[in-house]
Design a protein around this motif. Structure first.
Motif, PDB file in Angstrom:
ATOM      1  N   ALA A 129      -7.116  -1.214   2.926  1.00  0.00           N
ATOM      2  CA  ALA A 129      -6.919  -2.590   2.469  1.00  0.00           C
ATOM      3  C   ALA A 129      -6.949  -3.554   3.651  1.00  0.00           C
ATOM      4  CB  ALA A 129      -5.601  -2.714   1.724  1.00  0.00           C
ATOM      5  N   TYR A 130      -7.493  -4.736   3.398  1.00  0.00           N
ATOM      6  CA  TYR A 130      -7.502  -5.777   4.426  1.00  0.00           C
ATOM      7  C   TYR A 130      -7.506  -7.140   3.731  1.00  0.00           C
ATOM      8  CZ  TYR A 130      -8.824  -8.658   8.399  1.00  0.00           C
ATOM      9  OH  TYR A 130      -8.831  -9.634   9.363  1.00  0.00           O
TER      10      TYR A 130
ATOM     11  N   THR B  26      -6.335  -8.202   1.079  1.00  0.00           N
ATOM     12  CA  THR B  26      -6.774  -8.081  -0.305  1.00  0.00           C
ATOM     13  C   THR B  26      -6.111  -9.149  -1.173  1.00  0.00           C
ATOM     14  OG1 THR B  26      -6.839  -5.699   0.072  1.00  0.00           O
ATOM     15  CG2 THR B  26      -7.085  -6.463  -2.199  1.00  0.00           C
TER      16      THR B  26
ATOM     17  N   ILE C   8      -2.413   3.727   0.572  1.00  0.00           N
ATOM     18  CA  ILE C   8      -2.993   2.438   0.942  1.00  0.00           C
ATOM     19  C   ILE C   8      -2.778   2.227   2.430  1.00  0.00           C
ATOM     20  CG2 ILE C   8      -2.907  -0.054   0.595  1.00  0.00           C
ATOM     21  CD1 ILE C   8      -2.005   0.509  -2.264  1.00  0.00           C
TER      22      ILE C   8
ATOM     23  N   ASP D 193      -3.155  -0.254   5.284  1.00  0.00           N
ATOM     24  CA  ASP D 193      -3.241  -1.715   5.348  1.00  0.00           C
ATOM     25  C   ASP D 193      -3.426  -2.208   6.777  1.00  0.00           C
ATOM     26  OD1 ASP D 193      -3.072  -4.418   4.809  1.00  0.00           O
ATOM     27  OD2 ASP D 193      -0.877  -4.415   4.657  1.00  0.00           O
TER      28      ASP D 193
ATOM     29  N   SER E  74      -4.148  -5.502   7.308  1.00  0.00           N
ATOM     30  CA  SER E  74      -4.065  -6.960   7.173  1.00  0.00           C
ATOM     31  C   SER E  74      -3.215  -7.565   8.283  1.00  0.00           C
ATOM     32  CB  SER E  74      -3.448  -7.328   5.818  1.00  0.00           C
ATOM     33  OG  SER E  74      -4.179  -6.774   4.755  1.00  0.00           O
TER      34      SER E  74
ATOM     35  N   VAL F 126      -0.095  -7.973   1.447  1.00  0.00           N
ATOM     36  CA  VAL F 126      -0.450  -6.686   0.867  1.00  0.00           C
ATOM     37  C   VAL F 126       0.757  -5.752   0.896  1.00  0.00           C
ATOM     38  CG1 VAL F 126      -1.847  -4.610   1.161  1.00  0.00           C
ATOM     39  CG2 VAL F 126      -2.912  -6.858   1.372  1.00  0.00           C
ATOM     40  N   GLU F 127       1.426  -5.680   2.022  1.00  0.00           N
ATOM     41  CA  GLU F 127       2.592  -4.810   2.141  1.00  0.00           C
ATOM     42  C   GLU F 127       3.677  -5.192   1.138  1.00  0.00           C
ATOM     43  OE1 GLU F 127       5.863  -3.214   5.428  1.00  0.00           O
ATOM     44  OE2 GLU F 127       4.328  -4.680   6.010  1.00  0.00           O
TER      45      GLU F 127
ATOM     46  N   TYR G  76       2.393   3.946   1.550  1.00  0.00           N
ATOM     47  CA  TYR G  76       1.895   2.787   2.305  1.00  0.00           C
ATOM     48  C   TYR G  76       1.842   3.115   3.787  1.00  0.00           C
ATOM     49  CZ  TYR G  76       1.675  -1.873   4.363  1.00  0.00           C
ATOM     50  OH  TYR G  76       1.305  -2.970   5.098  1.00  0.00           O
TER      51      TYR G  76
ATOM     52  N   ARG H 218       1.085   1.193   7.320  1.00  0.00           N
ATOM     53  CA  ARG H 218       0.858  -0.072   8.025  1.00  0.00           C
ATOM     54  C   ARG H 218       0.113   0.234   9.318  1.00  0.00           C
ATOM     55  NH1 ARG H 218       0.087  -5.418   7.330  1.00  0.00           N
ATOM     56  NH2 ARG H 218       0.761  -6.608   9.151  1.00  0.00           N
TER      57      ARG H 218
ATOM     58  N   HIS I 142     -10.604  -1.455  -2.160  1.00  0.00           N
ATOM     59  CA  HIS I 142      -9.375  -2.189  -2.481  1.00  0.00           C
ATOM     60  C   HIS I 142      -9.529  -3.236  -3.581  1.00  0.00           C
ATOM     61  CE1 HIS I 142     -10.231  -5.648   0.624  1.00  0.00           C
ATOM     62  NE2 HIS I 142     -11.308  -5.275  -0.041  1.00  0.00           N
TER      63      HIS I 142
END
Length: 473
Positions: free
Chosen positions: A72-73, A75, A99, A101, A103, A108-109, A124, A126, A154
C-alpha cells in the motif's frame, strides 16, 4: 450505460494508438473496439447467498491457509476499505491479509488498525521507506506464513468466492495425485467506484507462447509459498514485477532452474533444477478479481505506465537469456504485447516446438484457415485480417492444438511422423511452408479428411513431446 461511462477512456486509447501506429491501424483498432463492445453483454454475477453458505460449509474441510499480500502507498481510504472488505468477506476464511504500508502519512495505518481490532487475520507492516513496489512486496512476502500466497493491488478487490475456488482447485489437484504450484483465474475491470464491471478476461489454460507474448496470467495469481518466496520480486522490473515473477515461475516449473531443453515432465523435488511440468499450473475459469480502473491506472490508461511495458520487455529478454534462446523482443502495436524474433527461426532456439502454423486469408480479407483447436475448428475464423481479435490473441504467437497443412512448417525430426499421418513426404516452398499441391483446389476450405489428418498430426506431435505454435501472422 457502460459505453457512456468508458467512452473517454476509449477515445484516449485511440488517440495514443493513432500516434504510435498511424491512421490505418488506428481506424481498424477503433472499429474493432466499437464492434466488440456492441456485442458485449457481460455482467458480473456474484455467488448467491445459498452458494456462499455452501462454500463456507464445504471450505472447512480444506486445510490450506492463504497469505494475501497488499503493498500500500497513500491508498485512498474508500479503495482501501473496499479492498479489505473483499478479503474479509470471503466465503473461505483460512487466510491472513498482510498490508505492507510505505505511505508517508498515517492514514492507511489508521484505517488498517481499525480493522485489526475486529479481525486478527489482518496484519500490518509499517515500512521505513518506500523502496518501490517490488521491495515493498518482498517485505510482505518474507512475513507470509500461509501455504499459498496471493497478490492483490491496494485498489482492487477479490470476488467473494476467490479463495474458496482456489482451495477447491488445490484439493482437486491433490486428489488427482498432483500438486498445484501456480494458480490463476479470469478477471474483469471495474469503474472507479466498482458499480459496473466490463472487459472480462477469459483466459486459456497454460499456454507458454501466449505468456511470452503478453502477461495473460495477471490477476488473480496464487503460488505455493516456497515457490514465491524462493523467487521473490526483482526491483529492476518494477512496473512489470508480476510478469517477471510469472515468467520465472513458469521457467522453473516447466524447464527447471536454468533449463533450456524440452518441457519438463519430472516431479518437482523442491530443489534447484527441479521441474514439475504443465500439470503444476492450474487455471480457474471464473472471474475472481476486479481490476479497478481510474485515471491513473494502467488498466484504463496504458500510457500512464509506459515504463511498465519496457520493464516487461526486459523481463522477457531475461527469460530468453536464462533459457539460452537467442532472439529479439519487439513491441507490437498494442502496449504490453510482444513478439519474439528468434535468431535462425523458432526451431533453432526452441527444442520443444515441433510445428508452426500461420493464418490463411480468403478473398474477403478474413481468416479462413490456420491454427486449429481440439475440435478441428479454425481459430479466429471469419476475423478480418486487420483485426487483432479478443485480447489481441489473433495477432500473437501462441500454442495451438494443430496447424492447417496449407500453412505449416514442421521440424525435421517429425518429417517421418508427417509422412505416416498425411501419406505424403514433407517438402517446403521457397517461403518455407509445406508445399501442398492439392491445396490449390481447396477454394471452399480445408476438406474434412485433411482436417482430421491435421488433428491426428497435432496429437502425434504432442505424443512425441513437442508443441505446435501459431505465429499470429
Amino acid at each position: 450505460m457502460g459505453q457512456k461511462i468508458f467512452r473517454f477512456g476509449n477515445l484516449r486509447k485511440t488517440y495514443f494508438y493513432l500516434k504510435k501506429n498511424g491512421v490505418k491501424s488506428a481506424y481498424y483498432a477503433a472499429l474493432e473496439r466499437i464492434m466488440s463492445e456492441k456485442g458485449s453483454a457481460y455482467r458480473y454475477k456474484p455467488p448467491g447467498d445459498e452458494v456462499f453458505a455452501a462454500q463456507r460449509g464445504t471450505g472447512c474441510k480444506f486445510p490450506y491457509r492463504f497469505s494475501i499480500l497488499v503493498p500500500a502507498y497513500e491508498t485512498k481510504e474508500a479503495y482501501l476499505r473496499e479492498m479489505m472488505d473483499s478479503v474479509l468477506g470471503q466465503s473461505y476464511g483460512k487466510f491472513e491479509l498482510i498490508i505492507a504500508d510505505a505511505s508517508r502519512c498515517g492514514k492507511v495505518e489508521q484505517t488498517v488498525r481499525l480493522y485489526m481490532e475486529e479481525d486478527e487475520r489482518v496484519r500490518y507492516l509499517r515500512l521505513k521507506e518506500n523502496k518501490g513496489i517490488s521491495e515493498n512486496t518482498n517485505q510482505a512476502l518474507a512475513a507470509a506464513q500461509g501455504d499459498y500466497i496471493g497478490l492483490l493491488d491496494h485498489d482492487d478487490t477479490l470476488t467473494p468466492d476467490a479463495l474458496y475456488r482456489m482451495a477447491k482447485a488445490i484439493a482437486q489437484k491433490e486428489k488427482e495425485g498432483g500438486t498445484a504450484w501456480l494458480l490463476y483465474s479470469d478477471e474483469d475491470k471495474g469503474n472507479g467506484d466498482l458499480t459496473a464491471f466490463y472487459e472480462p478476461h477469459f483466459k486459456p489454460g497454460l499456454n507458454v507462447d501466449l505468456l511470452l507474448s503478453n502477461n495473460y496470467i495477471c490477476h488473480f495469481l496464487v503460488m505455493k509459498r516456497e515457490l514465491m518466496q524462493g523467487l521473490g520480486f526483482r526491483p529492476e522490473y518494477d512496473g512489470a514485477q508480476d510478469y517477471d515473477l510469472a515468467l520465472r515461475a513458469i521457467g522453473r516449473l516447466l524447464y527447471g532452474e536454468g533449463g533450456s531443453g524440452r518441457l519438463g515432465r519430472r516431479v518437482w523435488d523442491g530443489g534447484p533444477g527441479g521441474a514439475a511440468g504443465r500439470d503444476a499450473v492450474v487455471h480457474i475459469p471464473s472471474v475472481l478479481y476486479h481490476w479497478r480502473c481510474h485515471e491513473s491506472s494502467t488498466a484504463d490508461n496504458p500510457e500512464s505506465k509506459r515504463y511498465a511495458y519496457e520493464a516487461g520487455k526486459r523481463a522477457l529478454e531475461d527469460f530468453l537469456k536464462e533459457r539460452g534462446w537467442q532472439g529479439s523482443v519487439l513491441h507490437t502495436k498494442h502496449l504490453g504485447f510482444y513478439r519474439i524474433a528468434y535468431k535462425g527461426g523458432i526451431f533453432a532456439q526452441r527444442p520443444e516446438v515441433g510445428v508452426v502454423g500461420g493464418k490463411i486469408i480468403d478473398r474477403r480479407g478474413k481468416i479462413c484457415g490456420g491454427a486449429l483447436d481440439e475440435k478441428g475448428e479454425v481459430m479466429y475464423l471469419g476475423l478480418h485480417k486487420e483485426f487483432s481479435g479478443y485480447m489481441h490473441r489473433a495477432s500473437l504467437l501462441q500454442e495451438a492444438y494443430a496447424a492447417d497443412i496449407r500453412r505449416m512448417r514442421v521440424r525435421r525430426e517429425l518429417w517421418g511422423v508427417f509422412r505416416e499421418v498425411f501419406g505424403v513426404p514433407y517438402a517446403e516452398t521457397e517461403e518455407g511452408w509445406f508445399d501442398c499441391a492439392e491445396a490449390k483446389n481447396w477454394d471452399n476450405g480445408l476438406p474434412a479428411k485433411w482436417a482430421d489428418r491435421c488433428l491426428e498430426f497435432g496429437r502425434r506431435v504432442r505424443r512425441e513431446g513437442f508443441v505446435a505454435v501459431f505465429l499470429g501472422e
